[in-house]
Design a protein around this motif. Structure first.
Motif, PDB file in Angstrom:
ATOM      1  N   UNK A   1       8.103   3.608 -13.481  1.00  0.00           N
ATOM      2  CA  UNK A   1       8.332   2.857 -12.274  1.00  0.00           C
ATOM      3  C   UNK A   1       8.489   3.859 -11.127  1.00  0.00           C
ATOM      4  N   UNK A   2       7.831   3.548 -10.049  1.00  0.00           N
ATOM      5  CA  UNK A   2       7.867   4.396  -8.868  1.00  0.00           C
ATOM      6  C   UNK A   2       8.887   3.853  -7.878  1.00  0.00           C
ATOM      7  N   UNK A   3       9.642   4.741  -7.260  1.00  0.00           N
ATOM      8  CA  UNK A   3      10.600   4.361  -6.226  1.00  0.00           C
ATOM      9  C   UNK A   3      10.162   5.024  -4.931  1.00  0.00           C
ATOM     10  N   UNK A   4      10.113   4.239  -3.855  1.00  0.00           N
ATOM     11  CA  UNK A   4       9.620   4.731  -2.577  1.00  0.00           C
ATOM     12  C   UNK A   4      10.456   4.144  -1.440  1.00  0.00           C
ATOM     13  N   UNK A   5      10.584   4.875  -0.380  1.00  0.00           N
ATOM     14  CA  UNK A   5      11.341   4.372   0.770  1.00  0.00           C
ATOM     15  C   UNK A   5      10.527   3.310   1.504  1.00  0.00           C
ATOM     16  N   UNK A   6      11.209   2.456   2.227  1.00  0.00           N
ATOM     17  CA  UNK A   6      10.528   1.419   3.002  1.00  0.00           C
ATOM     18  C   UNK A   6       9.591   2.040   4.030  1.00  0.00           C
ATOM     19  N   UNK A   7       9.998   3.150   4.620  1.00  0.00           N
ATOM     20  CA  UNK A   7       9.156   3.836   5.607  1.00  0.00           C
ATOM     21  C   UNK A   7       7.857   4.307   4.973  1.00  0.00           C
ATOM     22  N   UNK A   8       7.964   4.942   3.798  1.00  0.00           N
ATOM     23  CA  UNK A   8       6.763   5.402   3.102  1.00  0.00           C
ATOM     24  C   UNK A   8       5.922   4.226   2.615  1.00  0.00           C
ATOM     25  N   UNK A   9       6.574   3.160   2.192  1.00  0.00           N
ATOM     26  CA  UNK A   9       5.842   1.974   1.735  1.00  0.00           C
ATOM     27  C   UNK A   9       5.026   1.384   2.877  1.00  0.00           C
ATOM     28  N   UNK A  10       5.628   1.314   4.039  1.00  0.00           N
ATOM     29  CA  UNK A  10       4.935   0.775   5.207  1.00  0.00           C
ATOM     30  C   UNK A  10       3.703   1.622   5.527  1.00  0.00           C
ATOM     31  N   UNK A  11       3.857   2.925   5.444  1.00  0.00           N
ATOM     32  CA  UNK A  11       2.756   3.833   5.780  1.00  0.00           C
ATOM     33  C   UNK A  11       1.650   3.828   4.730  1.00  0.00           C
ATOM     34  N   UNK A  12       1.988   3.463   3.498  1.00  0.00           N
ATOM     35  CA  UNK A  12       1.024   3.528   2.389  1.00  0.00           C
ATOM     36  C   UNK A  12       0.844   2.190   1.700  1.00  0.00           C
ATOM     37  N   UNK A  13       1.011   1.117   2.437  1.00  0.00           N
ATOM     38  CA  UNK A  13       1.041  -0.213   1.833  1.00  0.00           C
ATOM     39  C   UNK A  13      -0.215  -0.531   1.021  1.00  0.00           C
ATOM     40  N   UNK A  14      -1.380  -0.308   1.581  1.00  0.00           N
ATOM     41  CA  UNK A  14      -2.620  -0.650   0.871  1.00  0.00           C
ATOM     42  C   UNK A  14      -2.747   0.116  -0.439  1.00  0.00           C
ATOM     43  N   UNK A  15      -2.383   1.387  -0.422  1.00  0.00           N
ATOM     44  CA  UNK A  15      -2.418   2.193  -1.645  1.00  0.00           C
ATOM     45  C   UNK A  15      -1.455   1.631  -2.681  1.00  0.00           C
ATOM     46  N   UNK A  16      -0.266   1.239  -2.246  1.00  0.00           N
ATOM     47  CA  UNK A  16       0.717   0.680  -3.172  1.00  0.00           C
ATOM     48  C   UNK A  16       0.236  -0.647  -3.761  1.00  0.00           C
ATOM     49  N   UNK A  17      -0.388  -1.472  -2.924  1.00  0.00           N
ATOM     50  CA  UNK A  17      -0.941  -2.736  -3.413  1.00  0.00           C
ATOM     51  C   UNK A  17      -1.997  -2.458  -4.479  1.00  0.00           C
ATOM     52  N   UNK A  18      -2.859  -1.523  -4.231  1.00  0.00           N
ATOM     53  CA  UNK A  18      -3.903  -1.184  -5.203  1.00  0.00           C
ATOM     54  C   UNK A  18      -3.293  -0.667  -6.505  1.00  0.00           C
ATOM     55  N   UNK A  19      -2.276   0.168  -6.393  1.00  0.00           N
ATOM     56  CA  UNK A  19      -1.633   0.706  -7.598  1.00  0.00           C
ATOM     57  C   UNK A  19      -0.976  -0.408  -8.411  1.00  0.00           C
ATOM     58  N   UNK A  20      -0.361  -1.352  -7.729  1.00  0.00           N
ATOM     59  CA  UNK A  20       0.262  -2.474  -8.443  1.00  0.00           C
ATOM     60  C   UNK A  20      -0.807  -3.386  -9.040  1.00  0.00           C
ATOM     61  N   UNK A  21      -1.828  -3.686  -8.249  1.00  0.00           N
ATOM     62  CA  UNK A  21      -2.864  -4.623  -8.702  1.00  0.00           C
ATOM     63  C   UNK A  21      -3.719  -4.051  -9.826  1.00  0.00           C
ATOM     64  N   UNK A  22      -4.248  -2.859  -9.642  1.00  0.00           N
ATOM     65  CA  UNK A  22      -5.236  -2.327 -10.582  1.00  0.00           C
ATOM     66  C   UNK A  22      -4.623  -1.490 -11.699  1.00  0.00           C
ATOM     67  N   UNK A  23      -3.540  -0.780 -11.420  1.00  0.00           N
ATOM     68  CA  UNK A  23      -2.940   0.077 -12.442  1.00  0.00           C
ATOM     69  C   UNK A  23      -1.724  -0.585 -13.091  1.00  0.00           C
TER      70      UNK A  23
END
Length: 83
Positions: A1-23
Protein backbone atom coordinates in the motif's frame (compact mmCIF):
# COMPACT_ATOMS: atom_id res chain seq x y z
CA UNK A 1 0.00 0.00 0.00
CA UNK A 2 1.30 3.40 -0.97
CA UNK A 3 0.93 6.44 1.29
CA UNK A 4 1.07 9.90 -0.27
CA UNK A 5 0.38 13.44 0.86
CA UNK A 6 -2.69 15.26 -0.42
CA UNK A 7 -0.42 17.80 -2.11
CA UNK A 8 1.45 15.07 -4.00
CA UNK A 9 -1.82 13.30 -4.80
CA UNK A 10 -3.23 16.47 -6.32
CA UNK A 11 -0.12 16.93 -8.45
CA UNK A 12 -0.09 13.29 -9.61
CA UNK A 13 -3.77 12.44 -9.63
CA UNK A 14 -3.95 10.86 -13.09
CA UNK A 15 -0.94 8.65 -12.38
CA UNK A 16 -2.49 7.54 -9.09
CA UNK A 17 -5.79 6.75 -10.81
CA UNK A 18 -3.96 4.63 -13.37
CA UNK A 19 -2.01 2.80 -10.67
CA UNK A 20 -5.21 2.02 -8.78
CA UNK A 21 -7.18 1.08 -11.89
CA UNK A 22 -4.63 -0.96 -13.84
CA UNK A 23 -2.21 -2.22 -11.18
CA UNK A 24 -4.77 -2.65 -8.41
CA UNK A 25 -2.61 -0.52 -6.13
CA UNK A 26 -4.22 0.79 -2.95
CA UNK A 27 -3.18 4.35 -2.23
CA UNK A 28 -3.75 6.12 1.07
CA UNK A 29 -3.80 9.91 0.95
CA UNK A 30 -2.74 11.85 4.01
CA UNK A 31 -3.51 15.37 5.11
CA UNK A 32 -1.28 16.85 7.83
CA UNK A 33 0.26 13.41 8.36
CA UNK A 34 -3.10 11.68 8.99
CA UNK A 35 -4.71 9.10 6.71
CA UNK A 36 -7.91 10.64 5.34
CA UNK A 37 -8.93 8.77 2.18
CA UNK A 38 -7.94 5.83 0.04
CA UNK A 39 -7.88 5.42 -3.71
CA UNK A 40 -8.79 1.87 -4.74
CA UNK A 41 -9.92 0.11 -7.87
CA UNK A 42 -13.57 -0.57 -8.65
CA UNK A 43 -12.75 -4.27 -8.24
CA UNK A 44 -11.63 -3.63 -4.65
CA UNK A 45 -14.67 -1.43 -3.98
CA UNK A 46 -17.03 -4.16 -5.20
CA UNK A 47 -15.23 -6.69 -3.00
CA UNK A 48 -15.55 -4.38 0.01
CA UNK A 49 -19.25 -3.87 -0.69
CA UNK A 50 -19.79 -7.63 -1.03
CA UNK A 51 -18.08 -8.19 2.32
CA UNK A 52 -20.25 -5.50 3.92
CA UNK A 53 -23.38 -7.09 2.41
CA UNK A 54 -22.34 -10.51 3.73
CA UNK A 55 -21.79 -9.07 7.21
CA UNK A 56 -25.16 -7.29 7.09
CA UNK A 57 -26.85 -10.54 5.98
CA UNK A 58 -25.18 -12.49 8.78
CA UNK A 59 -26.27 -9.89 11.33
CA UNK A 60 -29.82 -10.00 9.97
CA UNK A 61 -29.91 -13.81 10.18
CA UNK A 62 -28.61 -13.63 13.75
CA UNK A 63 -31.24 -11.03 14.67
CA UNK A 64 -33.98 -13.20 13.17
CA UNK A 65 -32.78 -16.21 15.15
CA UNK A 66 -32.66 -14.20 18.39
CA UNK A 67 -36.16 -12.74 17.97
CA UNK A 68 -39.61 -14.26 17.74
CA UNK A 69 -40.21 -12.32 14.56
CA UNK A 70 -40.20 -8.90 13.05
CA UNK A 71 -42.28 -5.90 13.88
CA UNK A 72 -43.27 -3.96 10.82
CA UNK A 73 -43.49 -0.19 10.68
CA UNK A 74 -47.24 -0.55 10.25
CA UNK A 75 -47.50 -2.59 13.47
CA UNK A 76 -45.51 0.02 15.38
CA UNK A 77 -47.77 2.79 14.08
CA UNK A 78 -50.93 0.87 15.05
CA UNK A 79 -49.58 0.26 18.55
CA UNK A 80 -48.61 3.90 18.86
CA UNK A 81 -52.10 5.02 17.77
CA UNK A 82 -53.64 2.66 20.36
CA UNK A 83 -51.72 4.29 23.20
Amino acid sequence: MTVISATDARANFQDLVNRAEYAGERIVIQRHGKNVVALISIKDLKLLEAIEDAIDSAELRRAIEENDGFTTLEEIMVRRDDE
